[in-house]
Design a protein around this motif. Structure first.
Motif, short mmCIF file in Angstrom:
data_model
loop_
_atom_site.label_atom_id
_atom_site.label_comp_id
_atom_site.label_asym_id
_atom_site.label_seq_id
_atom_site.Cartn_x
_atom_site.Cartn_y
_atom_site.Cartn_z
N SER A 47 0.83 -1.21 0.00
CA SER A 47 0.00 0.00 0.00
C SER A 47 0.86 1.25 0.00
CB SER A 47 -0.91 0.02 1.22
OG SER A 47 -1.83 -1.02 1.15
N SER A 92 -5.01 6.06 -2.90
CA SER A 92 -3.95 5.18 -2.39
C SER A 92 -3.60 5.52 -0.95
CB SER A 92 -2.69 5.29 -3.24
OG SER A 92 -2.93 4.80 -4.51
N THR A 95 -6.36 4.36 1.34
CA THR A 95 -6.26 2.90 1.41
C THR A 95 -5.13 2.48 2.34
OG1 THR A 95 -7.12 2.70 -0.84
CG2 THR A 95 -5.95 0.80 0.05
N LEU A 96 -3.99 3.14 2.25
CA LEU A 96 -2.86 2.85 3.13
C LEU A 96 -3.25 3.07 4.59
CD1 LEU A 96 0.17 2.39 3.81
CD2 LEU A 96 0.50 4.83 3.36
#
Length: 174
Positions: A47, A92, A95-96
């Motif tokens: 991620s 992203s 999401t991380l």
């Protein structure tokens, strides 16, 4: 000759004991600190890598946007050069954060609910625990040395007082 009931009982006991040993081995594998490190490295690292890749794409899009705007004909403003990679970076990054939080709370749940000994818990760092123990011992040692020094000073002052009392009493009697 064994009766069928006894044979079945022996086979059931053997099956249960072999199943328990297999489950214990699987549990040790699943809760092994090295496996945890590997899983976290792969999941969160993937991620993180994706977020960095999208950040670089965003910066590249910004450079392309500026290049097109400054040197392009009629100075066209192509905001999609910035907005598409920025949206991808934001996705992203979120999401991380979610993956890291899910991994953290999953490990916390497993440590608090399923693993009883401190040493078997995921994330247990023996060298860190040893360092904390050594630091506590050093603080205790420093305290004891300070107390020892104070006692030595007290004894020396009492000895000096006795020596002075003795020398003044011998001078007074002579």
């Amino acid at each position: 000759m064994l009766r069928p009931k006894k044979i079945i009982s022996q086979q059931a006991d053997h099956l249960i004991s072999s199943t328990n040993s297999t489950l214990n081995a699987f549990k040790q594998f699943l809760f092994a600190p090295n496996l945890l490190t590997f899983v976290i490295s792969v999941v969160v690292g993937n991620s993180f890598g994706s977020a960095i890749k999208d950040l670089i794409a965003t910066l590249s899009g910004l450079v392309n946007f500026l290049f097109e705007w400054i040197w392009g004909e009629n100075h066209p403003l192509q905001f999609n050069l910035i907005l598409n990679p920025l949206a991808s970076f934001f996705n992203s990054f979120i999401t991380l954060i979610f993956i890291a939080a899910i991994v953290f709370y999953t490990i916390r749940f497993i440590n608090n609910s399923l693993i009883k000994s401190k040493e078997a818990k995921w994330g247990y760092d023996e060298s860190h625990e040893d360092a904390l123990h050594i630091q506590a011992l050093q603080r205790k040692n420093n305290t004891l040395q300070a107390e020892n020094l104070a006692l030595q000073k007290q004894i020396l002052s009492e000895l000096q007082a006795q020596k002075q009392a003795t020398s003044s009493s011998t001078k007074g009697s002579a």
